[in-house]
Design a protein around this motif. Structure first.
Motif, PDB file in Angstrom:
ATOM      1  N   ILE A  50     105.989  86.534 127.674  1.00  0.00           N
ATOM      2  CA  ILE A  50     106.350  86.090 129.019  1.00  0.00           C
ATOM      3  C   ILE A  50     107.398  84.992 128.990  1.00  0.00           C
ATOM      4  O   ILE A  50     108.258  84.901 129.862  1.00  0.00           O
ATOM      5  N   GLY A  51     107.298  84.122 127.992  1.00  0.00           N
ATOM      6  CA  GLY A  51     108.185  82.960 127.943  1.00  0.00           C
ATOM      7  C   GLY A  51     107.682  81.831 128.810  1.00  0.00           C
ATOM      8  O   GLY A  51     108.466  81.015 129.314  1.00  0.00           O
ATOM      9  N   ALA A  52     106.362  81.757 128.986  1.00  0.00           N
ATOM     10  CA  ALA A  52     105.762  80.689 129.792  1.00  0.00           C
ATOM     11  C   ALA A  52     104.350  80.412 129.270  1.00  0.00           C
ATOM     12  O   ALA A  52     103.647  81.330 128.820  1.00  0.00           O
ATOM     13  N   VAL A  53     103.948  79.154 129.348  1.00  0.00           N
ATOM     14  CA  VAL A  53     102.651  78.702 128.827  1.00  0.00           C
ATOM     15  C   VAL A  53     101.891  77.959 129.910  1.00  0.00           C
ATOM     16  O   VAL A  53     102.465  77.131 130.626  1.00  0.00           O
ATOM     17  N   ASN A  54     100.604  78.246 130.043  1.00  0.00           N
ATOM     18  CA  ASN A  54      99.786  77.468 130.971  1.00  0.00           C
ATOM     19  C   ASN A  54      98.564  76.855 130.293  1.00  0.00           C
ATOM     20  O   ASN A  54      97.791  76.150 130.930  1.00  0.00           O
ATOM     21  N   THR A  55      98.425  77.109 128.989  1.00  0.00           N
ATOM     22  CA  THR A  55      97.285  76.586 128.236  1.00  0.00           C
ATOM     23  C   THR A  55      97.743  76.175 126.842  1.00  0.00           C
ATOM     24  O   THR A  55      98.472  76.920 126.182  1.00  0.00           O
ATOM     25  N   GLY A  86     107.606  80.503 135.711  1.00  0.00           N
ATOM     26  CA  GLY A  86     106.562  80.897 134.770  1.00  0.00           C
ATOM     27  C   GLY A  86     105.402  81.607 135.424  1.00  0.00           C
ATOM     28  O   GLY A  86     104.872  82.585 134.877  1.00  0.00           O
ATOM     29  N   ALA A  87     104.990  81.158 136.605  1.00  0.00           N
ATOM     30  CA  ALA A  87     103.876  81.809 137.307  1.00  0.00           C
ATOM     31  C   ALA A  87     104.252  83.228 137.709  1.00  0.00           C
ATOM     32  O   ALA A  87     103.451  84.164 137.593  1.00  0.00           O
ATOM     33  N   ALA A  88     105.482  83.405 138.187  1.00  0.00           N
ATOM     34  CA  ALA A  88     105.947  84.733 138.589  1.00  0.00           C
ATOM     35  C   ALA A  88     105.983  85.678 137.398  1.00  0.00           C
ATOM     36  O   ALA A  88     105.627  86.868 137.521  1.00  0.00           O
ATOM     37  N   MET A  89     106.398  85.166 136.232  1.00  0.00           N
ATOM     38  CA  MET A  89     106.452  86.015 135.045  1.00  0.00           C
ATOM     39  C   MET A  89     105.055  86.489 134.633  1.00  0.00           C
ATOM     40  O   MET A  89     104.876  87.628 134.180  1.00  0.00           O
ATOM     41  N   ALA A  90     104.062  85.625 134.815  1.00  0.00           N
ATOM     42  CA  ALA A  90     102.690  86.023 134.515  1.00  0.00           C
ATOM     43  C   ALA A  90     102.212  87.102 135.482  1.00  0.00           C
ATOM     44  O   ALA A  90     101.524  88.050 135.094  1.00  0.00           O
ATOM     45  N   VAL A  91     102.586  86.965 136.744  1.00  0.00           N
ATOM     46  CA  VAL A  91     102.223  87.966 137.749  1.00  0.00           C
ATOM     47  C   VAL A  91     102.848  89.317 137.408  1.00  0.00           C
ATOM     48  O   VAL A  91     102.188  90.355 137.475  1.00  0.00           O
ATOM     49  N   VAL A  92     104.119  89.302 137.041  1.00  0.00           N
ATOM     50  CA  VAL A  92     104.811  90.540 136.664  1.00  0.00           C
ATOM     51  C   VAL A  92     104.122  91.205 135.478  1.00  0.00           C
ATOM     52  O   VAL A  92     103.893  92.426 135.465  1.00  0.00           O
ATOM     53  N   ARG A  93     103.778  90.403 134.470  1.00  0.00           N
ATOM     54  CA  ARG A  93     103.102  90.934 133.276  1.00  0.00           C
ATOM     55  C   ARG A  93     101.751  91.549 133.655  1.00  0.00           C
ATOM     56  O   ARG A  93     101.390  92.632 133.173  1.00  0.00           O
ATOM     57  N   ALA A  94     101.014  90.872 134.521  1.00  0.00           N
ATOM     58  CA  ALA A  94      99.711  91.387 134.948  1.00  0.00           C
ATOM     59  C   ALA A  94      99.874  92.707 135.699  1.00  0.00           C
ATOM     60  O   ALA A  94      99.137  93.672 135.448  1.00  0.00           O
TER      61      ALA A  94
END
Length: 246
Positions: free
Chosen positions: A81-86, A129-137
């Protein structure tokens, strides 16, 4: 005492501390979860020096992408994703190593899964980053996504002006993955044509404070099914806890 926490700017709106501290209290644990507001990501190193008992952090806007430069390794999902939340912090012999994860993907996927039967297309507002996680999901749920940005950097990303020429009935889901509508922006909402929203739409806002954003209010008035981000928060939080403690 073991500590966990959240970094971002702002962080005072977050329900993470209440969620985790209640969890620790129910477990009879002395562990604590705290909110750490950083004015810039460079302050992360100082935070880690001042908080030697920290073993895990969540990351929120605007640092989900920028924080990657401060990590030693990434799990497969975060790297994709290129984004981290943890972040998991390991301290061995005085040497700290930081590993980044993205639990937003599973958090969003599990919260939206019950509504995906017979659905195939989603409009995602935002490209962070949040949008990229949504797209991946959505990808994992076989839902096709289209991104919208105020300043598109790629040809396949729409601008809000482009939406004026699009029929929103084409999309099953409309997801706000931007901070618009949160905190000081409570009277704001994404600039889309709400008159095109109808009862066939599912409108999801990743924001959960306020519980019902202006985006959701407007969508609900048009008959749409609305969801906020609180279920996503809880599900990603449990996944984050597994990352920290496994």
């Amino acid at each position: 005492m073991i500590k966990f926490g959240l970094i971002g700017n702002p962080v005072e709106h977050s329900a993470s501390a209440d969620y985790f501290n209640k969890k620790f209290e129910q477990q009879g644990s002395e562990d604590r979860y705290e909110l750490f507001q950083l004015s810039k990501i460079e302050e992360l190193e100082q935070l880690l020096d001042e908080q030697p008992h920290l073993i895990g952090l969540n990351v929120t806007s605007p640092f989900k992408v920028k924080v990657i430069n401060y990590l030693d390794t990434l799990d497969e999902e975060a790297e994709y994703i290129g984004a981290v939340n943890t972040i998991k912090i390991v301290n061995e012999d005085g040497i700290k190593t930081l590993k980044g994860y993205n639990t937003d993907v599973i958090g969003f996927a599990e919260s939206i899964r019950p509504y995906t039967k017979g659905k195939s297309r989603a409009l995602v507002l935002g490209t962070g980053g949040a949008a990229m996680a949504v797209v991946r999901a959505f990808d994992k749920l076989y839902i096709e996504t289209t991104l919208v940005s105020r300043n598109p950097q790629k040809e396949d990303i729409l601008s809000y002006e482009d939406l004026h020429n699009k029929d929103l009935a084409f999309y099953d889901f409309i997801v706000n993955a931007t901070p618009v509508g949160m905190d000081k922006d409570k009277e704001e909402c994404p600039q889309i044509d709400y008159s095109q929203i109808n009862s066939s739409h599912i409108c999801y806002d990743l924001i959960y404070n306020p519980e019902k954003t202006l985006f959701l209010e407007k969508a609900e008035k048009q008959g749409a099914k609305i969801l906020n981000g609180i279920e996503m928060l809880y599900k990603q939080a449990e996944e984050a806890y597994l990352c920290w403690t496994k």
